[in-house]
Design a protein around this motif. Structure first.
Motif, PDB file in Angstrom:
ATOM      1  N   TYR A 131     -13.890  29.726 -11.560  1.00 10.93           N
ATOM      2  CA  TYR A 131     -13.432  28.494 -12.196  1.00 10.93           C
ATOM      3  C   TYR A 131     -12.929  27.475 -11.164  1.00 10.93           C
ATOM      4  O   TYR A 131     -12.530  26.379 -11.525  1.00 10.93           O
ATOM      5  N   TYR A 132     -12.935  27.849  -9.865  1.00 13.02           N
ATOM      6  CA  TYR A 132     -12.404  26.920  -8.846  1.00 13.02           C
ATOM      7  C   TYR A 132     -13.084  25.551  -8.877  1.00 13.02           C
ATOM      8  O   TYR A 132     -12.413  24.524  -8.832  1.00 13.02           O
ATOM      9  N   PRO A 133     -14.454  25.515  -8.948  1.00 13.80           N
ATOM     10  CA  PRO A 133     -15.082  24.186  -8.947  1.00 13.80           C
ATOM     11  C   PRO A 133     -14.664  23.333 -10.144  1.00 13.80           C
ATOM     12  O   PRO A 133     -14.556  22.117 -10.024  1.00 13.80           O
ATOM     13  N   LEU A 134     -14.412  23.955 -11.295  1.00 10.95           N
ATOM     14  CA  LEU A 134     -13.931  23.192 -12.449  1.00 10.95           C
ATOM     15  C   LEU A 134     -12.568  22.603 -12.111  1.00 10.95           C
ATOM     16  O   LEU A 134     -12.312  21.412 -12.316  1.00 10.95           O
ATOM     17  N   ASN A 135     -11.688  23.462 -11.563  1.00 12.25           N
ATOM     18  CA  ASN A 135     -10.362  22.971 -11.197  1.00 12.25           C
ATOM     19  C   ASN A 135     -10.464  21.861 -10.153  1.00 12.25           C
ATOM     20  O   ASN A 135      -9.760  20.848 -10.231  1.00 12.25           O
ATOM     21  N   ASP A 136     -11.349  22.033  -9.189  1.00 10.41           N
ATOM     22  CA  ASP A 136     -11.523  21.001  -8.165  1.00 10.41           C
ATOM     23  C   ASP A 136     -11.891  19.670  -8.786  1.00 10.41           C
ATOM     24  O   ASP A 136     -11.360  18.626  -8.416  1.00 10.41           O
ATOM     25  N   ASN A 137     -12.820  19.725  -9.743  1.00  8.26           N
ATOM     26  CA  ASN A 137     -13.263  18.480 -10.381  1.00  8.26           C
ATOM     27  C   ASN A 137     -12.182  17.867 -11.257  1.00  8.26           C
ATOM     28  O   ASN A 137     -12.173  16.657 -11.463  1.00  8.26           O
ATOM     29  N   ILE A 138     -11.294  18.708 -11.769  1.00  2.00           N
ATOM     30  CA  ILE A 138     -10.151  18.155 -12.515  1.00  2.00           C
ATOM     31  C   ILE A 138      -9.171  17.526 -11.521  1.00  2.00           C
ATOM     32  O   ILE A 138      -8.679  16.415 -11.727  1.00  2.00           O
ATOM     33  N   ILE A 139      -8.927  18.224 -10.432  1.00  2.79           N
ATOM     34  CA  ILE A 139      -7.961  17.717  -9.449  1.00  2.79           C
ATOM     35  C   ILE A 139      -8.465  16.414  -8.815  1.00  2.79           C
ATOM     36  O   ILE A 139      -7.712  15.448  -8.674  1.00  2.79           O
ATOM     37  N   ASN A 140      -9.773  16.368  -8.489  1.00  5.11           N
ATOM     38  CA  ASN A 140     -10.266  15.132  -7.849  1.00  5.11           C
ATOM     39  C   ASN A 140     -10.522  14.015  -8.857  1.00  5.11           C
ATOM     40  O   ASN A 140     -10.880  12.902  -8.479  1.00  5.11           O
ATOM     41  N   GLY A 141     -10.364  14.310 -10.143  1.00  6.60           N
ATOM     42  CA  GLY A 141     -10.394  13.266 -11.160  1.00  6.60           C
ATOM     43  C   GLY A 141     -11.749  13.000 -11.778  1.00  6.60           C
ATOM     44  O   GLY A 141     -11.857  12.183 -12.690  1.00  6.60           O
ATOM     45  N   ARG A 142     -12.800  13.634 -11.299  1.00  4.01           N
ATOM     46  CA  ARG A 142     -14.099  13.393 -11.956  1.00  4.01           C
ATOM     47  C   ARG A 142     -13.997  13.840 -13.418  1.00  4.01           C
ATOM     48  O   ARG A 142     -14.463  13.155 -14.315  1.00  4.01           O
ATOM     49  N   ILE A 143     -13.420  15.027 -13.618  1.00  6.44           N
ATOM     50  CA  ILE A 143     -13.099  15.449 -14.985  1.00  6.44           C
ATOM     51  C   ILE A 143     -11.624  15.140 -15.210  1.00  6.44           C
ATOM     52  O   ILE A 143     -10.765  15.602 -14.462  1.00  6.44           O
ATOM     53  N   ARG A 144     -11.364  14.326 -16.250  1.00  7.74           N
ATOM     54  CA  ARG A 144      -9.970  13.911 -16.500  1.00  7.74           C
ATOM     55  C   ARG A 144      -9.155  15.065 -17.092  1.00  7.74           C
ATOM     56  O   ARG A 144      -7.959  15.205 -16.827  1.00  7.74           O
ATOM     57  N   GLY A 145      -9.818  15.838 -17.930  1.00  6.36           N
ATOM     58  CA  GLY A 145      -9.127  16.960 -18.563  1.00  6.36           C
ATOM     59  C   GLY A 145     -10.075  17.681 -19.504  1.00  6.36           C
ATOM     60  O   GLY A 145     -11.274  17.392 -19.539  1.00  6.36           O
ATOM     61  N   ILE A 146      -9.518  18.625 -20.253  1.00  9.58           N
ATOM     62  CA  ILE A 146     -10.320  19.437 -21.171  1.00  9.58           C
ATOM     63  C   ILE A 146      -9.742  19.296 -22.578  1.00  9.58           C
ATOM     64  O   ILE A 146      -8.525  19.384 -22.753  1.00  9.58           O
ATOM     65  N   ALA A 147     -10.613  19.100 -23.559  1.00 11.63           N
ATOM     66  CA  ALA A 147     -10.141  19.096 -24.950  1.00 11.63           C
ATOM     67  C   ALA A 147     -10.925  20.136 -25.745  1.00 11.63           C
ATOM     68  O   ALA A 147     -12.147  20.209 -25.645  1.00 11.63           O
TER      69      ALA A 147
END
Ligand code: BF8
Length: 688
Positions: free
Chosen positions: A465-481
């Motif tokens: 799940y690290y790449p998902l977290n990375d993309n959340i941290i770098n802001g490409r993904i704002r969050g999860i709903a």
């Protein structure tokens, strides 16, 4: 096929329908009832034929305001005691009382926790049935079911303290799979009624969340006990403190999400296979005029798995051809549909609100139902056509005389399934002349379990799940709903579902979906990777295009909301986003909820630290103090809290605001500002 495929104009259809319905009854304009054209066409057709559906009934029966506010108590024979909220609101002390003196807060809390009990019971009893079949399979009492996913079995065994290896002569050896399966089956079944201890799966939650449950004294002991205790506490003259009542509601909801539902999901995966992404289709247009159409509807996949196997057998296909059909088309309604979609790619026929309409096509040769979300009016609609309506579960029968009951027994699973399929085939020749299948359907990719998300978002670091977290941290993904839940005939079918989801993905929020929201998104075409370029914000589009996933990931049925809990737990474990689910930029939503199961799901999301917004209405508005406790005070206890927002755009923005609040608290809001504001930075990122 009938020539008419488009509904007539709103007014003429409505007037024609009203002339056919019982005197004085109103009918709905199809365009006001649903955003989906296939649904509109079938509502119009039903009206033209003088067949009443839920959409018309909703026009004619208004809900009771006091019940909708949660302040009608009918728990004893002195009532119902109705405590409406004064139009001017509550000024000063709330003096409203039932005959026994129960306050509005007590009544609303009693009603709310009884809804949790109903929902938790439904999910958990489903889980129990699966556990019983799993035990029968482990004992080799049936040939029909086998352990399909050994890895999943080995991954859950440790939670039940079942060893997967054995030491012989100082060396570790793998244990026999059948032995492990039998012990897991027995231990799993004990979860419903063990006399002491706590549920085995609770420690799967992040440690910080488990600590909160421990501190608040809500660790569930056994599944049945928590549900029974709600029924006891809400009996007249027992628990009269709304905080204490909802504490038990919390315990039961956790027993659902991290107990009954999670067990149902896991044991189904072990028996039938863990889902991986596959392609299918959705909407009424999946039915085929020249095929025998069997529609399965309900929630338990135990029978439908066998029906899938039966319709694929050479024997049944040949038999269908001998009766003049070109083959057998299986499709599904509600969560049974989601179960067989995610494991076999069987197409979705429709959502909860489309069940009557599948019969109105005139092409449904058999509708096979098991448990939950099955409307009794199906039998009345089936009477107007040739459709055989078949109930299969001992706890879910119908009183109408045109309903056939074929009780399913897992020990004779394939025989029962073939008997049902044969009945449908034999009925093919009884179709009337007027078959009208709407042409609308959409391609979808479904089957994103926790493991599949891990694999697909893993990128070069497969299985992480690290790449998902990375993309959340770098802001490409704002969050999860997590956007889930039912349709509700009090609101326009699928309107809020689709508006909320589109608004979220437009704002770079990736959506995890289950239940009827998943079906709605599939019908709308949101479950394809191509959607990303059309509807998503730049950051989310970039991630989806790079990885080849849809921006809306269908995770299965309503018991599979447990997958969302585990996905969130994996995000916590992957690091960099806090140490509890409540720290994550994550939110939950049920824009068109209606069932007690939805309330139980909502409450276990909240108790697991997720800010959760419901649409339509919530039966707590008549007790402002209790409502405030759920909407505000709960955050201090569990990190998650309830909210209500019927307007879908405002609803989505409440979720986004919460996600941004969490990003700010994590100190990762700056990264996102850079991504969105600076297009040059985006081009730079695209070049990477
Ligand atoms: O369990 S979403 S209407 S089908 S209750 Fe029912 Fe609601 Fe649909 Fe699945 Ni869930």
């Amino acid at each position: 096929m009938a020539a008419e495929t488009k509904p007539k104009d709103k007014r003429s259809v409505k007037e024609e329908a009203e002339s056919k319905l019982a005197k004085g009854k109103k009918s709905v304009a199809p365009e006001d009832a649903s955003i989906d054209i296939a649904t509109q066409e079938m509502i119009a057709r039903a009206q033209k034929l003088g067949i009443e559906t839920i959409f018309d009934r909703a026009e004619n029966m208004k809900p009771c305001n006091i019940g909708a506010q949660g302040t009608c108590c009918k728990n004893c024979g002195m009532g119902p005691c109705r405590l409406p909220l004064p139009k001017s609101g509550i000024e000063g002390k709330d003096e409203r009382k039932g005959l026994c003196g129960a306050s509005a807060n007590t009544i609303a809390a009693r009603n709310f926790v009884r809804m949790i009990a109903g929902g938790a019971a439904a999910h958990s009893d489903h889980g129990r049935s699966v556990a019983e079949v799993f035990l029968a399979a482990a004992r080799k009492e049936t040939d029909a079911y086998k352990i399909k996913d050994v890895d999943k079995l080995l991954s859950i065994a440790p939670y039940f303290d079942v060893p997967t290896t054995v030491e012989i002569d100082g060396k570790l050896h793998d244990r026999d799979i059948d032995e492990i399966a039998l012990e897991v089956a027995e231990k799993a079944l004990e979860e419903w009624g063990k006399p002491e201890g706590e549920l085995c799966y609770l420690k799967r939650a992040p440690a910080a969340l488990y600590e909160k449950w421990y501190k608040n004294d809500v660790l569930p002991r056994s599944i049945d006990r928590e549900i029974v205790e709600i029924m006891h506490r809400t009996h007249i003259g027992v628990d009269q403190d709304y905080k204490n009542l909802i504490k038990q509601g919390t315990r039961a909801a956790i027993a659902d999400g991290w107990g009954g539902s999670m067990l149902a999901t896991d044991l189904q995966d072990v028996l039938f296979g863990t889902p991986y992404p596959l392609q299918s289709e959705a909407n009424l247009g999946v039915m085929k005029e020249d095929h025998v159409n069997i529609v399965i509807h309900g929630h338990e996949p135990v029978l439908s798995e066998m029906i899938v196997a039966a319709v694929q057998s050479k024997e049944m296909i040949e038999y269908a051809k001998s009766k003049g059909a070109r083959g057998i088309q299986l499709s599904g309604i509600c969560c049974t549909a989601n179960e067989i979609l995610q494991r076999h790619g069987v197409p979705l026929c429709g959502t909860f609100l489309q069940q009557e309409l599948a019969i109105v096509t005139g092409a449904c040769d058999a509708m096979v139902v098991d448990i939950q979300c099955i409307m009794q009016n199906l039998a009345n609609v089936a009477k107007c056509f040739h459709t055989k309506l078949i109930t299969t579960h001992p706890i879910a029968k119908m009183e109408q005389d045109n309903v056939i009951h074929i009780e399913f027994d897992e020990h004779y699973a394939m025989e029962d399934a073939k008997r049902i399929v044969k009945l449908a085939i034999d009925n093919f020749e009884n179709r009337g002349a007027e078959v009208m299948i709407p042409k609308y359907k959409h391609i979808q990719i479904a089957g994103f379990g926790v493991e599949a998300i891990e694999y697909h978002l893993g990128g070069i670091f497969r299985g992480s799940y690290y790449p998902l977290n990375d993309n959340i941290i770098n802001g490409r993904i704002r969050g999860i709903a997590g956007v889930v839940g039912c349709n509700n005939a009090r609101t326009k079918h699928n309107d809020a579902h689709i508006t909320v989801v589109k608004e979220l993905i437009k704002n770079d929020v990736i959506v995890l979906t289950t239940g009827c929201n998943g079906i709605a998104c599939a019908m709308e075409g949101l479950l394809t990777p191509e959607t990303a370029g059309v509807f998503c914000g730049p950051g989310l589009a970039e991630v989806c295009e790079a990885v080849g996933i849809p921006p809306v990931l269908h995770m299965g049925s309503c018991v599979d909301n447990s997958r969302i809990l585990l996905a969130a737990t994996e995000v916590v474990k992957a690091g960099g986003l806090g140490n509890d689910i409540s720290d994550l930029p994550v939110a939950g939503s049920a824009p068109e909820w209606m069932s007690e199961k939805a309330i139980s799901i909502g409450h276990y999301f909240v108790a697991s630290g997720v800010y959760t917004v419901f649409g339509v209405t919530l039966p707590v508005s008549g007790a402002p103090e209790f409502q405030e406790y759920l909407f505000e005070e709960f955050e201090k206890l569990y990190g998650g809290m309830w909210d209500l927002e019927p307007d879908p755009i405002k609803h989505a923005h409440k979720l986004i605001a919460h996600i941004d609040k969490k990003r700010h608290a994590l100190g990762i809001d700056r990264a996102r500002e850079r991504i969105l504001v600076d297009m040059a930075a985006r081009r730079e990122l695209e070049a990477i």
